[in-house]
Design an enzyme around this catalytic site. Sequence first.
Site, PDB file in Angstrom:
ATOM      1  CG  ASP A   1      -0.770  10.630   9.805  1.00 51.10           C
ATOM      2  OD1 ASP A   1       0.259  10.157  10.301  1.00 51.10           O
ATOM      3  OD2 ASP A   1      -0.813  11.087   8.653  1.00 51.10           O
TER       4      ASP A   1
ATOM      5  CD1 TRP B   1       2.814   4.271   7.841  1.00 51.94           C
ATOM      6  CD2 TRP B   1       3.809   3.459   6.017  1.00 51.94           C
ATOM      7  NE1 TRP B   1       2.248   4.882   6.747  1.00 51.94           N
ATOM      8  CE2 TRP B   1       2.842   4.401   5.619  1.00 51.94           C
ATOM      9  CE3 TRP B   1       4.548   2.813   5.028  1.00 51.94           C
ATOM     10  CZ2 TRP B   1       2.601   4.720   4.284  1.00 51.94           C
ATOM     11  CZ3 TRP B   1       4.316   3.122   3.700  1.00 51.94           C
ATOM     12  CH2 TRP B   1       3.360   4.071   3.339  1.00 51.94           C
TER      13      TRP B   1
ATOM     14  CD1 TRP C   1      -1.794   6.024   2.876  1.00 51.66           C
ATOM     15  CD2 TRP C   1      -0.591   7.539   1.743  1.00 51.66           C
ATOM     16  NE1 TRP C   1      -0.677   5.390   2.400  1.00 51.66           N
ATOM     17  CE2 TRP C   1       0.081   6.288   1.705  1.00 51.66           C
ATOM     18  CE3 TRP C   1      -0.013   8.630   1.096  1.00 51.66           C
ATOM     19  CZ2 TRP C   1       1.300   6.122   1.044  1.00 51.66           C
ATOM     20  CZ3 TRP C   1       1.193   8.464   0.439  1.00 51.66           C
ATOM     21  CH2 TRP C   1       1.846   7.221   0.419  1.00 51.66           C
TER      22      TRP C   1
HETATM   23  N1  DQQ Z   1       0.939   9.848   6.953  1.00 52.05           N
HETATM   24  C1  DQQ Z   1       1.636  11.051   6.597  1.00 52.05           C
HETATM   25  C2  DQQ Z   1       0.683  11.722   5.672  1.00 52.05           C
HETATM   26  C3  DQQ Z   1       0.131  10.582   4.896  1.00 52.05           C
HETATM   27  C4  DQQ Z   1       0.012   9.498   5.904  1.00 52.05           C
HETATM   28  C5  DQQ Z   1       1.998  11.873   7.783  1.00 52.05           C
HETATM   29  C6  DQQ Z   1       0.343   8.129   5.379  1.00 52.05           C
HETATM   30  O1  DQQ Z   1       1.277  12.682   4.855  1.00 52.05           O
HETATM   31  O2  DQQ Z   1      -1.109  10.874   4.289  1.00 52.05           O
HETATM   32  O3  DQQ Z   1       2.460  11.091   8.840  1.00 52.05           O
HETATM   33  O4  DQQ Z   1       0.270   7.155   6.399  1.00 52.05           O
END
Ligand code: DQQ
Length: 646
Positions: free
Chosen positions: A134, A158, A193
């Site tokens: 994100d 990830w 996050w």
């Molecule tokens: N990515 C998600 C979010 C979270 C983040 C959406 C974690 O909800 O905060 O892709 O990497």
Amino acid sequence: MDSNNTSYTPLPGEDPSAGVPPPTHRRPFKVFAVTFSSVIFLLSLVTLIIHQGPGAPPNTVPEQPHHDHRHQQPAASTSPEPRSFSVPRGKLEGVSAKSNPYFSEEASYNWTNAMFSWQRTAFHFQPEDNWMNDPNGPLFYKGWYHLFYQYNPDSAVWGNITWGHAVSRDMIHWLYLPLAMVPDRWFDANGVWTGSATILPNGEIMILYTGSTNDSVQVQNLAYPANLSDPLLLDWIKYEGNPVLTPPSGIGSTDFRDPTTAWIGPDGKWRITIGSKINTTGISMVYTTTDFINYELHDGLLHEVPGTGMWECVDFYPVSINGTKGLETSVNNDGVKHILKASLDDTKLDHYAIGTYFIENETWVPDDPTIDVGIGLRYDYGRYYASKTFYDQNKERRILWGWINETDTETDDLEKGWSSLQTIPRTVLFDSKTGTNLLQWPVEEIEDLRLNSNEFTEVLVEAGTTVPLDIGTATQLDIFVDFEIELLDTEESVNGSSGCGDGAADRSTFGPFGILALADETLSELTPVYFRVTNSTDGDVTTYFCTDESRSSKAPEVFKHVYGGEVPVLDGETYSARVLVDHSIVESYAQGGRTVISSRVYPTEAIYGAARLFLFNNATGVNVKATLKIWQLNSAFIHPFPLDQV
Ligand code: DQQ
């Protein structure tokens, strides 16, 4: 990847001894391209432009072999049935990451270094290496655009999520900075996050972000710059009293994340909204605060939509009903509408809806409940997620960022050493002509990358034909195309199926017609971007804008979809599209940005100098005339910031 791989057959025009061009420094192969294109153009005139009677024009986009069945749009995998799945990373921790399962044991396509290297983009933002998801906390400060992003500094998958950081003067050329925040406290030990930035009237900057704690509970944390006089905002302080918010009663400990930018009301209180779910209902809660440390949860929800599941990365902002400028997040008056966006964890799709915000009871009501959040409009009908806007006070515009994941496998990502990119930042405006959708458009700064251009006027593309466009190499392009259609004298008048059909090979009376991006000369690989017009016996006409990835790559493990959505075409308008081609991304905008599709494609042959561009018309009942302007685009400068020289 074996760097001495010998299985690679050099592509026409590619000098194997020259090695692979460095990922972020590509220049069009101009000399080769001109020669190659001229030869191919002549050959193509003889072999590829096929004229037949209107009754039975040939299918210009060959159909897939029968076993490779595709479903109706919007998204259907065309990959062979996967034989072994694993749970996507992040899911166990209550958060999305790479959504495609990967082939844990299957051999992947026999990729070469040159093929992988070609996939790296030239003017889309990517970190130097490893995993990104994100966009976080975008803002403009003291002459610099700042982009933070979910980043794994250790791997192309990830995990170990930190905040990567880069700055730019124009949102096109970027300089990487050191990581802004890493998971080094109990309140974010399992990941720093997603979050958002708010610039206060006194110039202070507050960042609220979700921390996944040492116990994997999702909490909200506050961070602020250590030194506001530093335009690069290099150092960030995590508030000692974090977390400032923990999951409220009734909310799951892993269903509470991604705070928005704050907006201020006439009462002097700031508001933020945070997404969650109750059972399968997606919800957005409102908190008020005066100091970003203490918060009050508002009774009742900003909004909820049953059946939409967990709402991630909620975004909430005003748009001007008649204006051409973006609005600061706190603006609220009769001249605005409010956009509510949620990223649906269940489907990995970003949905928005247009409505009215009632600050007196902290609710938002959609203009049209039948296209509410999660069940109606999408920002992007392709591969796109976890978007976030910010108000750019520098140019008085609202800018939208979105994460574009890969559609290859994790195995391939690990081989490449990187995964994901961000869209070209887009300006967002309310479409005052239709009143029912937003308009998204690449920021004007991208035009500074334009090199030479080619223009084509009213090129006739008869039903069932392709027309090659002699533009040289076709891997970094800004394409503008307008289509006018001319009805043929045919018995057919009604097009039965709706949507994008079963891809570009699925012929109907009024389409598909469009361009073939990233095609090789024999059309063995191609990515059609097209319009498909449907009508019904009672005279309703609907137009769809689509991308078909099903023949985009010979690599079997790559996920391939037919993407698309409806696009309003008003009386007197031509069918118009803008398409940005940047190696493995084809980012397409229809009718001035009413409908947008981002596609990730991984050709094996239509790469480097062999990548070409065609027009096609697979309709059975219309000829089309295409008028185009096509620019070659330079590569953006995206490199580490030379901090040692500051
Ligand atoms: N990515 C998600 C979010 C979270 C983040 C959406 C974690 O909800 O905060 O892709 O990497």
